[in-house]
Motif scaffolding. Structure first.
Motif, PDB file in Angstrom:
ATOM      1  N   LYS A 178       0.366 -42.279  16.673  1.00 24.98           N
ATOM      2  CA  LYS A 178       1.671 -43.034  16.671  1.00 24.98           C
ATOM      3  C   LYS A 178       2.232 -43.909  15.914  1.00 24.98           C
ATOM      4  O   LYS A 178       3.269 -43.795  16.445  1.00 24.98           O
ATOM      5  CB  LYS A 178       0.191 -43.823  17.711  1.00 24.98           C
ATOM      6  CG  LYS A 178       1.535 -45.054  18.787  1.00 24.98           C
ATOM      7  CD  LYS A 178       0.405 -46.078  19.653  1.00 24.98           C
ATOM      8  CE  LYS A 178       1.057 -47.071  20.198  1.00 24.98           C
ATOM      9  NZ  LYS A 178      -0.016 -48.355  21.155  1.00 24.98           N
ATOM     10  N   ASP A 179       2.071 -44.323  14.906  1.00 27.03           N
ATOM     11  CA  ASP A 179       3.391 -44.849  14.191  1.00 27.03           C
ATOM     12  C   ASP A 179       4.160 -43.773  13.528  1.00 27.03           C
ATOM     13  O   ASP A 179       5.315 -43.947  14.282  1.00 27.03           O
ATOM     14  CB  ASP A 179       1.980 -44.805  12.755  1.00 27.03           C
ATOM     15  CG  ASP A 179       1.214 -46.649  13.369  1.00 27.03           C
ATOM     16  OD1 ASP A 179       1.744 -47.557  13.804  1.00 27.03           O
ATOM     17  OD2 ASP A 179       0.542 -46.663  12.507  1.00 27.03           O
TER      18      ASP A 179
ATOM     19  N   PRO B 278       7.900 -45.963  22.763  1.00 26.54           N
ATOM     20  CA  PRO B 278       6.241 -46.046  23.195  1.00 26.54           C
ATOM     21  C   PRO B 278       5.525 -45.947  24.229  1.00 26.54           C
ATOM     22  O   PRO B 278       4.205 -45.666  23.860  1.00 26.54           O
ATOM     23  CB  PRO B 278       6.373 -48.145  22.558  1.00 26.54           C
ATOM     24  CG  PRO B 278       7.800 -48.060  22.100  1.00 26.54           C
ATOM     25  CD  PRO B 278       8.436 -47.461  22.388  1.00 26.54           C
TER      26      PRO B 278
ATOM     27  N   VAL C 290       5.110 -42.607  23.860  1.00 21.22           N
ATOM     28  CA  VAL C 290       4.221 -41.843  23.384  1.00 21.22           C
ATOM     29  C   VAL C 290       2.581 -41.736  23.545  1.00 21.22           C
ATOM     30  O   VAL C 290       2.198 -41.560  23.725  1.00 21.22           O
ATOM     31  CB  VAL C 290       4.623 -42.960  21.099  1.00 21.22           C
ATOM     32  CG1 VAL C 290       2.951 -42.612  20.999  1.00 21.22           C
ATOM     33  CG2 VAL C 290       5.552 -42.558  20.614  1.00 21.22           C
ATOM     34  N   GLU C 291       2.678 -43.198  24.084  1.00 21.37           N
ATOM     35  CA  GLU C 291       1.014 -43.702  24.619  1.00 21.37           C
ATOM     36  C   GLU C 291       0.725 -41.981  26.315  1.00 21.37           C
ATOM     37  O   GLU C 291      -0.694 -41.856  25.753  1.00 21.37           O
ATOM     38  CB  GLU C 291       1.601 -45.022  25.648  1.00 21.37           C
ATOM     39  CG  GLU C 291       1.247 -46.130  24.035  1.00 21.37           C
ATOM     40  CD  GLU C 291      -0.085 -46.453  23.545  1.00 21.37           C
ATOM     41  OE1 GLU C 291      -0.782 -45.472  24.351  1.00 21.37           O
ATOM     42  OE2 GLU C 291       0.123 -47.008  22.988  1.00 21.37           O
TER      43      GLU C 291
ATOM     44  N   LEU D 255       0.253 -39.045  24.214  1.00 24.15           N
ATOM     45  CA  LEU D 255      -1.244 -38.570  22.863  1.00 24.15           C
ATOM     46  C   LEU D 255      -2.705 -38.897  23.748  1.00 24.15           C
ATOM     47  O   LEU D 255      -3.283 -38.122  23.592  1.00 24.15           O
ATOM     48  CB  LEU D 255      -1.884 -40.318  22.824  1.00 24.15           C
ATOM     49  CG  LEU D 255      -0.394 -40.634  21.121  1.00 24.15           C
ATOM     50  CD1 LEU D 255      -0.778 -41.632  20.365  1.00 24.15           C
ATOM     51  CD2 LEU D 255      -0.549 -39.276  20.219  1.00 24.15           C
TER      52      LEU D 255
ATOM     53  N   ASN E  30      -5.045 -36.782  22.722  1.00 23.99           N
ATOM     54  CA  ASN E  30      -5.375 -37.789  20.743  1.00 23.99           C
ATOM     55  C   ASN E  30      -5.724 -36.288  19.770  1.00 23.99           C
ATOM     56  O   ASN E  30      -6.750 -35.943  18.791  1.00 23.99           O
ATOM     57  CB  ASN E  30      -5.961 -37.989  20.274  1.00 23.99           C
ATOM     58  CG  ASN E  30      -5.610 -39.531  20.753  1.00 23.99           C
ATOM     59  OD1 ASN E  30      -4.525 -40.344  21.715  1.00 23.99           O
ATOM     60  ND2 ASN E  30      -6.523 -40.811  21.817  1.00 23.99           N
TER      61      ASN E  30
END
Length: 340
Positions: free
Chosen positions: A5-6, A15, A18-19, A22, A27
């Motif tokens: 994530k970072d 963000p 990104v969420e 994932l 994941n």
């Protein structure tokens, strides 16, 4: 994962996307998430509560897209009605310290956390979407960065393993050296004990030999004197009270008169095994010797053990147990045979 994530946030991705990426990819790693973001870049981010992992349902995205478009149109109408003019909107957030531009507050916060910068301002500069070439370039840079990180980690692990192996070998060598030193010390101690034992035995044998020679000389003198008396060459004289009668008695008296404070004994067991050695005060009794032997071997009992001596040949009785080593003529050293 927090690391993936970072990394995606540091590349400038939204963000929320990104969420979404994932969660949609379960994941599984950085590469699947990157592929998902690039494949759905033009789509509206759906409600993550309704997104199942690895599903990426396009129908849900379309429904959300339509709802968001209606909501955006409604907000535009309300805004136009309220002001009547087109207000200038901030399209990005700019870091006043380094000049970097961020698409949203989440990315700006991430930059502030990583860099320590705390001066930000709204900006009208619009962040253009990445072209296919730029996306591929960023993906290539990310892969190279990950490969370099893995290589660095591999080198560090190899160094750590080498250092640990060196420490293990050094510890093994040190332990082996310590064991050898202890064994060497034990050998030296045993050799010294044997030398002392041989020296004491030599002294005892010399004392016994001297006693035997004195006895022989006394017997020869006695025989010569008796022959001279028979031949009338010598008149037998009665010895005065308190005087010695024979040279052997004189030698014994001289030996007994010496002040030997300690007596070293070597006790050989009739049952076999290594001889016992001990040093006792000359005033100690023979019974104390019996107690020492009984304490060293279960085959012996204090009340039944008996002692004998080869040079001069002598067997000690139960009555001798109460006598001191000096009175028994065992000083300064003697060799005893113990029988159960």
């Amino acid at each position: 994962m927090a690391g993936d994530k970072d990394t995606l946030l540091s590349m400038g991705f939204d963000p929320a996307r990104v969420e979404w990426a994932l969660k949609a990819t379960g994941n599984r790693g950085l590469q699947p998430a990157m592929d998902h973001i690039l494949a759905h870049e033009s789509e509206i981010v759906p409600d993550l509560g309704g997104v199942s992992e690895q599903s990426g349902s396009r129908s849900a995205a379309m429904d959300v897209d339509e709802d968001d478009e209606d909501a955006e149109a409604l907000r535009g109408l309300v805004k136009g009605a309220g002001t009547g003019v087109d207000d200038v909107e901030a399209k990005s957030i700019k870091c006043s310290e380094c000049g970097k531009i961020f698409k949203n507050t989440a990315l700006a916060n991430f930059h502030a956390e990583k860099s320590g910068h705390d001066q930000f301002e709204e900006s009208t500069e619009e962040i253009k979407p990445l072209t296919e070439e730029e996306k591929q370039q960023k993906l290539l840079e990310l892969r190279e960065k990950m490969a370099a990180k893995r290589a660095t980690k591999s080198v560090e692990e190899a160094k750590e393993h080498k250092a640990n192996e060196a420490l293990r070998r050094k510890a093994g060598k040190d332990m082996h050296k310590i064991k050898e030193e202890l064994q060497q010390k034990e050998l030296i101690k045993e050799a010294e004990a044997k030398r002392r034992e041989k020296k004491e035995e030599a002294k005892a044998r010399a004392a016994v030999k001297a006693q035997i020679e004195a006895d022989k000389k006394a017997r020869a003198e006695k025989t010569a004197r008796e022959k001279a008396i028979r031949d009338g060459q010598l008149v037998e004289a009665t010895p005065a009270a308190g005087t010695s009668q024979t040279p052997a008695a004189m030698a014994a008296a001289a030996t007994a008169g010496k002040d030997f404070k300690e007596t070293r004994l070597q006790i050989r067991l009739s049952t076999g095994g290594q001889p016992l050695t001990t040093t006792l005060p000359s005033e100690a009794t023979l019974r104390e010797v019996a107690e020492f032997v009984a304490g060293q071997s279960l085959s012996f009992n204090v009340d039944s053990v008996s002692f004998a001596q080869h040079f001069p040949r002598k067997t000690f009785t139960q009555a001798d147990l109460s006598k001191s080593l000096r009175d028994l003529g065992l000083t300064p050293s003697a060799v005893l045979i113990a029988s159960p």
